[in-house]
Design a protein around this motif. Structure first.
Motif, PDB file in Angstrom:
ATOM      1  N   ILE A 147       0.844  -1.203   0.000  1.00 52.63           N
ATOM      2  CA  ILE A 147       0.000   0.000   0.000  1.00 52.63           C
ATOM      3  C   ILE A 147       0.878   1.251   0.000  1.00 52.63           C
ATOM      4  O   ILE A 147       0.636   2.191  -0.751  1.00 52.63           O
ATOM      5  N   GLU A 158      -2.127   6.823   1.464  1.00 48.70           N
ATOM      6  CA  GLU A 158      -2.367   5.401   1.718  1.00 48.70           C
ATOM      7  C   GLU A 158      -3.858   5.122   1.838  1.00 48.70           C
ATOM      8  O   GLU A 158      -4.352   4.097   1.357  1.00 48.70           O
ATOM      9  N   GLY A 159      -4.593   6.031   2.463  1.00 53.99           N
ATOM     10  CA  GLY A 159      -6.035   5.870   2.602  1.00 53.99           C
ATOM     11  C   GLY A 159      -6.741   5.858   1.251  1.00 53.99           C
ATOM     12  O   GLY A 159      -7.676   5.073   1.038  1.00 53.99           O
ATOM     13  N   ARG A 162      -6.193   2.496  -0.345  1.00 51.65           N
ATOM     14  CA  ARG A 162      -7.094   1.510   0.268  1.00 51.65           C
ATOM     15  C   ARG A 162      -8.522   1.664  -0.260  1.00 51.65           C
ATOM     16  O   ARG A 162      -9.215   0.681  -0.525  1.00 51.65           O
ATOM     17  N   ASN A 163      -8.965   2.925  -0.412  1.00 53.42           N
ATOM     18  CA  ASN A 163     -10.313   3.177  -0.940  1.00 53.42           C
ATOM     19  C   ASN A 163     -10.441   2.671  -2.371  1.00 53.42           C
ATOM     20  O   ASN A 163     -11.460   2.063  -2.735  1.00 53.42           O
ATOM     21  N   LEU A 165      -8.719   0.273  -3.773  1.00 52.24           N
ATOM     22  CA  LEU A 165      -8.716  -1.191  -3.728  1.00 52.24           C
ATOM     23  C   LEU A 165     -10.067  -1.738  -3.272  1.00 52.24           C
ATOM     24  O   LEU A 165     -10.594  -2.689  -3.853  1.00 52.24           O
ATOM     25  N   SER A 166     -10.629  -1.125  -2.265  1.00 52.36           N
ATOM     26  CA  SER A 166     -11.934  -1.560  -1.773  1.00 52.36           C
ATOM     27  C   SER A 166     -13.012  -1.396  -2.847  1.00 52.36           C
ATOM     28  O   SER A 166     -13.822  -2.300  -3.072  1.00 52.36           O
ATOM     29  N   ARG A 177      -8.610  -8.719  -2.732  1.00 52.20           N
ATOM     30  CA  ARG A 177      -7.679  -8.121  -3.705  1.00 52.20           C
ATOM     31  C   ARG A 177      -7.082  -9.170  -4.643  1.00 52.20           C
ATOM     32  O   ARG A 177      -6.911  -8.926  -5.830  1.00 52.20           O
TER      33      ARG A 177
END
Length: 190
Positions: A147, A158-159, A162-163, A165-166, A177
């Protein structure tokens, strides 16, 4: 799938073509091309890594030498890399012999020859529900980036990574993933 010796035998049946050598590995191919300067170097790509594409790019940059890559399949990122890197042609190994020889002739004449259907699908991402940014995040993940590495490489937080990827896992209906990577690879989006 044609082996190196079967491909050489097929080419040698054509009077206007001559094989100047056949080597086994990417490093050997580059060294051979630097020394012997063939008109066209045919490079086999197994899809495992892009070193064959890098070698094809280097060979294409040699004076009076062109490169043609053959493979079972190509991903979107490999086609982009080859096209932007100056590779002269990319064909599926399954093309009929007459198309192969036509491609050799055209590459020899200075044209660039890329399998049209595969290239259009790869560049257009036909049917891909992901945005370009989601694809770039997933592509970096496919290289094994963490990440933090994805965030740094794409200049994102990084957030945000993650968003992305989600959301792409949800869009693809994937379990996680890894499943999203499998779906994207199977569809040739990566």
């Amino acid at each position: 799938m044609l082996s190196r010796s079967a491909l050489a035998a097929l080419i040698e049946k054509r009077e206007e073509l001559r094989i100047v050598g056949a080597v086994g590995g990417d490093t050997d191919a580059l060294e051979f091309a630097e020394i012997h300067r063939p008109d066209i170097a045919i490079i086999s790509f197994d899809g495992a890594d892009s070193s064959a594409i890098s070698v094809a790019e280097k060979i294409a940059s040699l004076p009076e030498c062109r490169s043609l890559v053959l493979a079972e399949s190509f991903t979107r990122s490999i086609i982009r890399q080859a096209f932007s890197g100056g590779v002269d042609g990319m064909l599926l190994r399954s093309v009929p012999p007459n198309w192969f020889f036509e491609a050799l002739h055209r590459v020899h004449q200075g044209e660039r020859v890329f399998d049209a259907d595969l290239t259009v699908a790869a560049l257009a991402n036909a049917g891909c529900p992901l945005t370009a940014r989601q694809l770039s995040v997933l592509e970096r993940l496919s290289y094994g980036d963490t990440i933090v590495e994805i965030a740094t490489g794409l200049h994102l937080s990084e957030g945000t990574v993650r968003n992305y990827l989600s959301s792409l896992v949800t869009k693809l209906g994937a379990r996680n993933r890894i499943d999203a990577l499998r779906i994207a690879r199977d569809a040739h989006w990566l």
